[in-house]
Enzyme design. Structure first.
Site, PDB file in Angstrom:
ATOM      1  CB  ALA A  78      -7.671   9.483  -9.333  1.00  0.00           C
ATOM      2  CB  THR A  79      -6.687  12.414  -4.665  1.00  0.00           C
ATOM      3  OG1 THR A  79      -6.786  11.057  -4.225  1.00  0.00           O
ATOM      4  CG2 THR A  79      -7.180  13.339  -3.561  1.00  0.00           C
ATOM      5  CG  ASN A 157     -12.869   2.670  -4.273  1.00  0.00           C
ATOM      6  OD1 ASN A 157     -13.895   3.236  -4.656  1.00  0.00           O
ATOM      7  ND2 ASN A 157     -12.409   2.800  -3.039  1.00  0.00           N
ATOM      8  CD  GLN A 185      -9.796   0.920  -8.123  1.00  0.00           C
ATOM      9  OE1 GLN A 185      -9.363  -0.063  -8.729  1.00  0.00           O
ATOM     10  NE2 GLN A 185      -9.237   1.346  -6.996  1.00  0.00           N
ATOM     11  CG  HIS A 207      -1.469   4.523  -7.846  1.00  0.00           C
ATOM     12  ND1 HIS A 207      -1.862   3.729  -6.806  1.00  0.00           N
ATOM     13  CD2 HIS A 207      -2.241   5.625  -7.784  1.00  0.00           C
ATOM     14  CE1 HIS A 207      -2.829   4.340  -6.127  1.00  0.00           C
ATOM     15  NE2 HIS A 207      -3.083   5.492  -6.698  1.00  0.00           N
ATOM     16  CB  CYS A 330     -11.488  -1.969  12.670  1.00  0.00           C
ATOM     17  SG  CYS A 330     -11.279  -1.710  14.409  1.00  0.00           S
TER      18      CYS A 330
HETATM   19  C1  LIG Z   1     -12.101   5.227  -7.386  1.00  0.00           C
HETATM   20  C2  LIG Z   1     -10.887   5.963  -6.932  1.00  0.00           C
HETATM   21  N1  LIG Z   1     -10.829   7.308  -7.049  1.00  0.00           N
HETATM   22  C3  LIG Z   1      -9.768   8.008  -6.652  1.00  0.00           C
HETATM   23  C4  LIG Z   1      -8.676   7.396  -6.103  1.00  0.00           C
HETATM   24  C5  LIG Z   1      -7.521   8.237  -5.655  1.00  0.00           C
HETATM   25  O1  LIG Z   1      -6.507   8.250  -6.621  1.00  0.00           O
HETATM   26  P1  LIG Z   1      -4.995   8.618  -6.235  1.00  0.00           P
HETATM   27  O2  LIG Z   1      -4.506   7.465  -5.440  1.00  0.00           O
HETATM   28  O3  LIG Z   1      -4.335   8.715  -7.551  1.00  0.00           O
HETATM   29  O4  LIG Z   1      -5.000   9.891  -5.502  1.00  0.00           O
HETATM   30  C6  LIG Z   1      -8.682   6.005  -5.956  1.00  0.00           C
HETATM   31  C7  LIG Z   1      -7.563   5.250  -5.356  1.00  0.00           C
HETATM   32  O5  LIG Z   1      -6.984   5.569  -4.369  1.00  0.00           O
HETATM   33  C8  LIG Z   1      -9.813   5.277  -6.379  1.00  0.00           C
HETATM   34  O6  LIG Z   1      -9.875   3.964  -6.232  1.00  0.00           O
END
Ligand SMILES: Cc1ncc(COP(=O)(O)O)c(C=O)c1O
Ligand SMILES: Cc1ncc(COP(=O)(O)O)c(C=O)c1O
Lengths: 387, 132, 387, 132
Positions: A78-79, A157, A185, A207, A330
Site C-alpha cells: 500500500a505504501t 490504522n 486497513q 499483509h 516514543c
Molecule cells: C492505512 C495504511 N496505509 C498504508 C500502509 C502501508 O502499507 P504497506 O505496509 O503495504 O506498505 C499501512 C500499513 O502499514 C496502513 O495501515
C-alpha cells in the site's frame, strides 16, 4: 510487571497480520522447481502456468472490491500504491496544483504530499472532528479551482474510524475530481463495492488481510488509467503502469487471501467485534480510560484507548505479555506523540498515554483476558509511581 | 504507529531490570527514614512534555538516609530515577557527586535522543539537593 | 515437431530461476503464526524477531558483494533498484543534465533514461563492439561537463557478456562521477567485491540467484546516500530511501540465497560452464550457427545463438520440449527483433533467428542433450520449409 | 527478452496443429502433380522484414491440382500458408475465391498485430495466381 513465560499475546493485527496457513500453502506451491516458478512474462510452458495464476489472483483481488481484473495493478504494497496514486496523478498534471487530504492519513499518503509541497504543490490537510470523522462537506469546501486530487483513507490504522467514502466520492464526482482511497486497513474487513462508489484509485496491501508482506495493488479506474504517470519504468508490465517481474507466489497469496476474506469476512468481523467489545468493556472499568475515535463507525479489530497519567512507552514495556503498539511512539527518531490522536484534539498527555489494541482472525477470548489483566496491573503500577 | 525506530532493541538489560523493580518510587511510608533531621523535595518537568519528576530526600546528619521519587515518563526516565535513588541512598551530602546526564546515559546505555529527559531528572534532583 | 510428454526442460534461468528448496523452507518459516510473522517496524517481541532476521539477511546480501550491511536498501527487485538509482540521482540534481549508458542495458535502465529525456535530460547510449563489450575509453569520451551519472550493467541478460566494471569505475572515479551498475545477472554468479571497486550504486534482485521474485536491493555507497532522492515515501523505512513494510520472508529468502551463492558459487559456475560448453559444442555443428556475444567474457549460464534462415518465434514453437527465450520476441506489442543483438551489429534476420539458452543450478547433462536433439531437428525442419 | 506479451497464449490450437504438420511445404517432388498442364510461382516479402513466402501452383485444366509453398516467418505465417495450400488444392480456378487476410485471420484466430504478415502471404499467392 511480569516476564512472559510463553510468547506474548499478539494484539497488533493493524501493524501486520500473520499469513493464513491456507495462503502460505498456496504460496509455497509457487517457489521451487516442483511448483509454478516461471516468469509470467515468459512465453513458454512455465511462463504460461505462472501467468494463469497471476490472472486468477487478479480476478480474486478484483472481486474483493467489485472491480474488473484489468483495473488491478500489482505493486509492492500500500505504501507504493499510495505513492503511485498521488505522484502518478500529480506528475501527470501540467503544472503544480492542489491536493485535499486529511491530517489523519497514513504517512504513506502524508509523506508524498509533503514532498509535493516542496515541489510547489498546495496541500490541504483536513482536520477531523473529535471522533476522527471527516465530513464530506469539509472536502467540498476545500476543493478549489486548481485541485487535482482528493485522497481520503477508508479505515484509519490507529483508531479504526471509517470515513464515509461513498459520500466523499459523490462530492469529488460532482467536481469531476479523482478520489484516491487508502483501503489498506479496510479491505477484506469492510464491504467495498466499486460498482456503487465512484472511487478512481484505491490502495490495497495483502499483509493486513492475512496475505504476505511486500505485495499490494492499486485499483485504477478506466478513466484514470491514461492519466497516471508510472513511478517505476522498465519493460512495460502492468499495462505500462508498473514494471518489474511479477512475484507469482506473492500475487497468488494475495489473491487467495482476498478470496478467503470474501468467504469469511462476515463471520470474522462478527467474532472480532465481539472480542473488541469485551476488551473495551473491561478496559473502560479502569479509571479515566478514554476511547479514541468514533464509538461505532469503526472497523471490528481496532481499539485505541488512552490511560491518563500513564506514559505510553512505559506502559508498553510493562506489558511484556502483550504485543501491541502505542500512540506515543516514543522513539529515537521522534518524541512526538501520535499525530492522529493530536488531530482528534487529544492533548499531548492523552495522546502519549494511548495503546492501540488490534485483533484479528486468530484472536481469541483468552487473548482478551490476558490483555485485561495485564493492562489493569500495569496502569495501576505506573500510576502509583507517577507524581 | 509502528515506526522504524528500535527503542525496544536499544533497551539495555540494565534499564529493563531497573524499570521492572521501581522499589524507590513513592513516598516515605511510616517509620521509614524516621530518624531523618529533615526532608527536601524537588521537582521538574511537565506531563505534556512527556516527563515529570519529583525527588524526596530524607537527610540525617550529613547523610542521605532515604531517597524517593515519583515520575511520569518513558522507561529510561523511570529506570534512571530508580538507579539514582539506589546509588545516592546512604551517601554523605558533603562528598556527594551526582554526576550529570551525559555520564548517567553512558552508565545506563540511554540513547542520545533521550538526553533531554535526563535533564529533567537532573533538574528535579538538584532542586531537592539545593533545599537539603 | 514433437509434443512434450513430460514438462519441458527449463533453459530460461536468465528470465527467472526456481527458488532453492533451502530458501523456500526458510521463507515458509516467516509467514504464519508459528513463524516470524511480525512487522520489523514494531517494537514488541514479534517485531524484534522479524527485525533480527531482516538484519541478518542484510548482512548476507552485503557479504555477497563486499559491502557493509548499512549500505543495502531493500527494494522490490532490480527494476525498482535501477529506477531508484537513476531517478534518485537525477531528481536530486539541481537541473537536467546528462547520463551515460549503453544500448545493451536492460529496459529497467533504458526506460527510466527515456523518461528523463522527456524531462529535458540528455542521454548517451553507447554502442558496444561486435562482441557486446563497452570499452572504458568510450565511457571516458562520452562524459561531459554536465554528466551526472554513468549506468553500465555488469553481465548482460540476453548475451551474458561481462563488462569491465572495475575499469569503468576508475574512469568515473577520475571524473568524480557516480557509477551505477545493474548486477541482476551477475550477482551470485561472478565475484563482486565493492571494497576493490568504486561503484556507487549497484542493483540486485533475488530471483535470478535462486531467491524469490519481488525482492531486490540497491547498494548505496556512503557518499551517495545523502544525494539520492527516494522514489517511494511514507514512514521513512530504509533510512528514508525506501518506505514500506519490509517483507520479512522475502528478505530472509534473498539473504539465504546470497549466502548459498557465496558458498556454492565456485562449484555451480564450474558445472554450469561445462554444460554450456557442451551445449555450444553441439549447437555449433548446426550449419551457420553463430554465437552472439564475446566468446569468453561471459557468465557461465547464458548462451545466445543465431540460426540463420530460421525465424525465432517459429523455432521456439517448434521446441515444445524446451522452455527458453528468443531474441526475436515477436509479440503483439512489438515486432522488433532483440535490440541487444541489433546493438552488436547483427542484421535483423540474424537477430530474429536467435535463441537464448540459459542454464542454472538445477541444469543437468540430460537437459543439454534434449536441447541439442530438439534444436537440430527443428532447425532442419524449418530450413526445409524456408525459401 | 521475456516481455509481457502473450503470443503463446494467443496461439489458437488450430494454428498449433497446422504449424506442426506443414505437409504442403517444399517443392513438388517426382510424379507429384505430373498431369499438370503448367506450374506457376509467386513470391513476396524479405527475411529482414520477418516474412518471406513463395507459392508454387500446379494447374491442370481449370483446376489447382497441387499447391506448395516455402516460407520464412512466424508460426502464424507458416500455419496460414499450410491452411491455404490445403484449402485451395483441388479447387477450380474459375470459381476460386481466396478471401483476404482479414478473413483468414478471423478463421484462424490470428491476432491483429500479425495482419501485416498475412498481407505478404496474400501478395505471394496472388502473384502465383496471376501467372497461372
Ligand atoms: C492505512 C495504511 N496505509 C498504508 C500502509 C502501508 O502499507 P504497506 O505496509 O503495504 O506498505 C499501512 C500499513 O502499514 C496502513 O495501515
Ligand atoms: C539485467 C537485468 N536488470 C534488471 C532486471 C529486472 O529485475 P526484476 O525482475 O527484479 O525487476 C532483470 C531481469 O528481469 C535483468 O536481467
Amino acid at each position: 510487571m511480569s516476564s512472559p513465560q510463553t510468547e506474548p499475546v499478539y494484539l497488533d493485527y493493524a501493524a501486520t497480520a500473520p499469513v493464513d496457513p491456507r495462503v502460505a500453502t498456496a504460496m509455497s506451491g509457487c517457489l521451487t522447481r516442483t511448483g509454478v516458478f516461471g516468469n509470467p512474462a515468459s512465453q513458454h510452458h512455465f511462463g504460461r502456468l505462472a501467468r494463469a495464476r497471476v490472472e486468477q489472483a487478479r480476478a480474486q483481488v478484483a472481486c474483493l472490491i467489485g472491480a474488473a481484473p484489468a483495473q488491478i495493478i500489482w505493486t509492492s504494497g500500500a505504501t507504493e500504491s499510495n505513492n503511485l496514486a498521488i505522484f502518478g496523478t500529480a506528475r501527470a498534471a501540467a503544472k503544480a496544483g492542489h491536493i485535499v487530504t486529511a491530517r489523519t492519513e497514513h504517512k504513506a499518503v502524508l509523506d508524498p504530499c509533503r514532498r509535493l509541497e516542496q515541489e510547489g504543490w498546495r496541500v490541504t490537510y483536513l482536520t477531523p472532528d473529535r471522533d476522527g470523522i471527516i465530513e464530506p462537506l469539509q472536502v467540498h469546501e476545500a476543493i478549489g479551482a486548481d485541485t487535482v486530487l482528493v485522497s481520503i483513507m477508508h479505515a484509519n490504522n490507529e483508531i479504526g474510524v471509517i470515513q464515509d467514502i461513498e459520500a466523499i466520492a459523490r462530492v469529488c464526482h460532482e467536481r469531476d475530481l479523482p478520489l484516491h482511497v487508502d483501503a489498506a486497513q479496510s479491505a477484506g474487513k469492510l464491504e467495498i463495492d466499486l460498482r456503487r462508489c465512484a472511487v478512481d484509485l484505491l490502495s490495497l496491501t495483502a499483509h493486513k488481510l492475512y496475505g504476505p508482506k511486500g505485495i499490494g495493488a492499486l485499483y485504477v479506474s478506466p478513466q484514470r488509467r491514461a492519466r497516471l504517470r508510472p513511478l517505476i519504468y522498465g519493460g512495460g508490465h502492468e499495462r505500462g503502469l508498473r514494471s518489474g517481474t511479477l512475484a507469482v507466489h506473492q500475487i497468488v497469496g494475495f489473491g487467495l487471501a482476498c478470496e478467503l476474506c470474501v468467504r469469511e469476512r462476515g463471520e470474522d468481523a462478527q467474532r472480532i467485534e465481539a472480542l473488541r467489545m469485551r476488551l473495551w468493556e473491561g478496559l473502560r472499568s479502569i479509571e479515566g480510560a478514554l476511547l479514541n475515535g468514533h464509538p461505532t463507525r469503526r472497523v471490528a479489530g481496532i481499539l485505541n484507548v488512552s490511560f491518563p497519567g500513564v506514559e505510553g512507552e512505559s506502559l508498553l514495556l510493562g506489558l511484556p505479555e502483550l504485543a501491541l503498539s502505542t500512540g506515543s511512539a516514543c522513539n529515537s527518531d521522534s518524541d512526538e506523540p501520535s499525530y492522529v490522536l493530536r488531530a482528534l484534539g487529544r492533548d499531548i498527555e492523552l495522546a502519549q498515554s494511548s495503546l492501540r489494541f488490534s485483533l484479528g482472525r486468530f484472536s481469541c477470548e483468552r487473548d482478551v483476558e490476558v490483555a485485561l489483566g495485564a493492562v489493569r496491573r500495569e496502569v495501576q503500577r505506573l500510576r502509583a509511581v507517577a507524581p | 504507529m509502528s515506526r522504524a525506530a528500535d527503542t525496544a532493541d536499544q533497551l539495555a538489560p540494565r534499564i529493563r531490570a531497573l524499570f521492572s523493580a521501581l522499589d524507590h518510587a513513592g513516598e516515605f511510608v511510616a517509620h521509614e527514614a524516621d530518624g531523618a533531621a529533615h526532608r527536601a523535595h524537588g521537582e521538574a518537568g511537565r506531563e505534556e512534555l512527556g516527563t515529570r519528576v519529583q525527588f524526596s530526600l530524607a537527610i540525617a546528619g550529613q547523610r542521605l538516609v532515604g531517597v524517593r521519587y515519583r515520575a511520569y515518563g518513558c522507561p529510561h526516565t523511570l529506570a534512571t530515577c530508580e538507579w539514582l535513588a539506589r546509588s545516592l541512598e546512604g551517601r554523605r551530602l558533603d562528598s556527594l557527586a551526582i554526576g550529570d546526564p551525559l555520564e548517567w546515559a553512558q552508565r545506563l546505555d540511554v540513547p542520545a535522543a533521550k538526553l533531554g529527559r535526563l535533564l529533567v531528572i537532573e533538574d528535579a534532583l538538584r532542586a531537592a539537593l539545593t533545599r537539603s
